[in-house]
Design a protein around this motif. Structure first.
Motif, short mmCIF file in Angstrom:
data_model
loop_
_atom_site.label_atom_id
_atom_site.label_comp_id
_atom_site.label_asym_id
_atom_site.label_seq_id
_atom_site.Cartn_x
_atom_site.Cartn_y
_atom_site.Cartn_z
N LEU A 99 -7.14 -6.05 4.96
CA LEU A 99 -7.10 -4.71 5.53
C LEU A 99 -5.71 -4.41 6.08
O LEU A 99 -5.16 -3.32 5.88
N ALA A 100 -5.13 -5.39 6.77
CA ALA A 100 -3.78 -5.21 7.32
C ALA A 100 -2.75 -5.06 6.20
O ALA A 100 -1.80 -4.27 6.31
N ASP A 101 -2.93 -5.81 5.12
CA ASP A 101 -2.01 -5.71 3.99
C ASP A 101 -2.02 -4.31 3.38
O ASP A 101 -0.99 -3.79 2.95
N GLN A 102 -3.20 -3.69 3.34
CA GLN A 102 -3.33 -2.38 2.70
C GLN A 102 -3.08 -1.22 3.65
O GLN A 102 -2.88 -0.09 3.21
N PRO A 113 -0.49 -0.19 5.46
CA PRO A 113 0.72 0.62 5.28
C PRO A 113 0.64 1.60 4.12
O PRO A 113 1.37 2.60 4.10
N ASP A 114 -0.25 1.35 3.15
CA ASP A 114 -0.34 2.24 1.99
C ASP A 114 -0.78 3.65 2.39
O ASP A 114 -0.42 4.63 1.72
N GLY A 115 -1.54 3.76 3.46
CA GLY A 115 -1.97 5.08 3.94
C GLY A 115 -1.57 5.33 5.37
O GLY A 115 -2.00 6.31 5.98
N ALA A 116 -0.76 4.43 5.92
CA ALA A 116 -0.25 4.52 7.30
C ALA A 116 -1.33 4.36 8.35
O ALA A 116 -1.10 4.65 9.52
N ASN A 117 -2.51 3.88 7.96
CA ASN A 117 -3.52 3.50 8.94
C ASN A 117 -4.55 2.60 8.28
O ASN A 117 -4.64 2.52 7.05
N ALA A 118 -5.33 1.92 9.10
CA ALA A 118 -6.29 0.93 8.59
C ALA A 118 -7.60 1.55 8.14
O ALA A 118 -8.39 0.89 7.46
N LEU A 119 -7.86 2.79 8.50
CA LEU A 119 -9.14 3.40 8.18
C LEU A 119 -9.27 3.68 6.69
O LEU A 119 -10.35 3.50 6.10
N PRO A 175 -8.03 2.11 3.87
CA PRO A 175 -8.53 0.99 3.07
C PRO A 175 -9.90 0.50 3.52
O PRO A 175 -10.68 0.00 2.70
N LEU A 176 -10.23 0.65 4.80
CA LEU A 176 -11.56 0.24 5.26
C LEU A 176 -12.64 1.06 4.58
O LEU A 176 -13.69 0.53 4.18
N LEU A 177 -12.41 2.35 4.41
CA LEU A 177 -13.39 3.20 3.72
C LEU A 177 -13.60 2.73 2.28
O LEU A 177 -14.74 2.71 1.79
N SER A 178 -12.52 2.37 1.61
CA SER A 178 -12.65 1.86 0.24
C SER A 178 -13.50 0.59 0.22
O SER A 178 -14.36 0.41 -0.65
N MET A 179 -13.25 -0.29 1.19
CA MET A 179 -14.03 -1.52 1.26
C MET A 179 -15.49 -1.23 1.57
O MET A 179 -16.40 -1.88 1.02
#
Length: 469
Positions: free
Chosen positions: A70-73, A75-81, A83-87
């Motif tokens: 989650l932390a790796d991804q 920066p791709d959207g400038a927040n952790a939410l 990539p969390l939604l994708s997961m």
């Protein structure tokens, strides 16, 4: 390497109760809780099914997710939410959830809604732990103030001996600071708001979903319904419902950060006073003896005042984080901020950690603080009769020739020559007085304490009111 923050460089909060409550895992759980609660609110309102809500609730547990990924991804959207939604959606598919569950997930929301709400939720949970430690620290200080309400010692002003006081009042003033900060923190905690505004703070997407036909026109009825859903979400999360979204009106964050800073400052004053009093040449206080704590890596004879050091550490660190919050609030532009909002996250989390760590160390310190009466008496004797020179000026000046100026001259002579002030006064007081009895009373530090006892009792009563409110 494992991207986990154990607090190795931040001992002020490491291994305290707040460390886990303000961890990355706690924040992610907060985001999951907000997303799950929103689907439940939709289900209760008939906007999705109970099966959708159950499916999302089943995957809303932080242990299901790889936080390093989650932390790796992030920066791709400038927040952790993001990539969390994708997961979460991938997990819904993997668990055989209804396809409609993924549709209901995050419907009408934006990243800031979830992250702001999750931060408020994390803060609310952490503050409950902070309050427990604050109450413990305050109770110990209250008992200390009561025990030492008659322990006369020297009061210091701008580092110098000033007048007599009692150690109980010093402890009571530490208590007063913690109580005031605790009340401020509770006030902030009671009003922590959910964030719910949609992409630009208009809830247009939610209105679209609530509309019965296309095209639809937003009207007052839809706005009322949207407000009801926001209130239901706030209730589900145990947060307050704001009048409007606060994407760029960052007062909730500023209020929370300032309240946390007050806790750190109050505890910092306590720690700073103990650090001074624990110096060997002063020796009035010392920290509790605890196995394995306070040792030196090079000097086996040392016992360092580690709790006080960490309280000062927190007090020095917190203002910078608070400044970040105010700077971010002042640059929260447009309808959604472009970097200012992002700057708040780490600063607010660190203030939570520092306040929690400070409350914990203050509790341990207050509960085991050792008071050395002999050292207090010895230090007070260093000033001798001069410790009550203010009283001497007021009482003796009308009795001697030359009045106040003459008495001031005697004080300066005593300082310059070392002659006891008592001796000098005996030479100028009227001969028809019982000068010994008069001076015994005049020069007794215990007779010049003003309202110290009343102040102690008032502060302790105030603590009891807060504790039992």
């Amino acid at each position: 390497m494992y991207p986990v923050d154990y607090g190795l460089l931040t001992p002020a909060w490491a291994a305290t109760p707040v460390a886990e409550a303000a961890s990355d895992a706690a924040f992610v759980q907060g985001m999951l809780d907000v997303e799950s609660a929103w689907v439940k609110v939709q289900a209760d309102a008939g906007l999705c099914t109970a099966a959708d809500a159950a499916a999302v609730a089943a995957i809303a547990h932080v242990e299901h997710y790889d936080l390093a990924e989650l932390a790796d991804q992030g920066p791709d959207g400038a927040n952790a939410l993001i990539p969390l939604l994708s997961m979460m959606r991938a997990r819904l598919t993997a668990t055989g959830a209804p396809s409609t569950a993924a549709t209901a997930l995050h419907r009408g929301a934006t990243s800031q809604d979830i992250i702001d709400s999750a931060l408020m939720l994390m803060a609310s949970r952490a503050i409950a732990l902070i309050r427990t430690d604050l109450i413990g620290a305050a109770a110990a200080l209250s008992e200390l103030a009561h025990t030492h309400q008659g322990t006369v010692c020297v009061a210091r002003s701008l580092t110098q001996h000033a007048l007599p006081t009692v150690f109980g009042l010093r402890a009571a003033n530490w208590l007063a600071g913690l109580v005031a900060a605790g009340r401020r923190l509770e006030t902030s905690a009671a009003s922590l708001p959910v964030q719910w505004g949609g992409a630009v703070g208009t809830l247009a997407s939610l209105h679209q979903r609530l509309g019965t036909s296309l095209p639809y026109k937003s009207d007052h009825g839809l706005a009322e319904r949207a407000a009801e859903l926001t209130t239901a979400l706030a209730t589900e999360l145990g947060l307050s419902a704001p009048r409007t979204p606060w994407h760029t009106v960052r007062e909730p964050v500023l209020g929370l950060g300032s309240a946390l800073g007050s806790v750190v400052a109050a505890a910092g004053t306590f720690g700073a006073d103990v650090l001074t009093a624990a110096r060997p040449e002063i020796g009035e206080l010392s920290e509790p003896h605890e196995a394995g704590k306070g040792g030196s890596s090079a000097m086996p004879q040392k016992r360092n005042p580690v709790h006080s050091v960490l309280l000062r550490n927190s007090a020095l660190s917190a203002p910078g984080h608070l400044a970040t919050l105010y700077t971010a609030a002042g640059t929260a532009v447009d309808e959604r901020p472009d970097g200012g909002w992002h700057s708040e996250w780490a600063a607010l989390r660190e203030l939570l950690r520092l306040a929690g760590g400070a409350a914990h160390h203050a509790r341990v310190l207050a509960s085991g603080l050792q008071v050395h009466l002999e050292a207090m008496a010895r230090n007070m004797a260093l000033s001798g009769d001069l410790l009550v020179s203010e009283r001497i000026l007021a009482v003796a000046a009308p009795l001697v020739d030359g009045g106040k100026a003459a008495v001031q001259g005697l004080v300066l002579e005593s300082l310059a020559t070392g002659t006891p002030l008592r001796t000098l006064l005996q030479g100028v007081l009227p001969s028809d007085m019982d000068n010994k009895l008069f001076l015994d009373d005049l020069l007794d530090p215990a007779g010049y304490l003003g309202s110290a006892t009343d102040f102690i009792n008032s502060i302790r009563d105030d603590f009891n009111d807060w504790n039992h409110a």
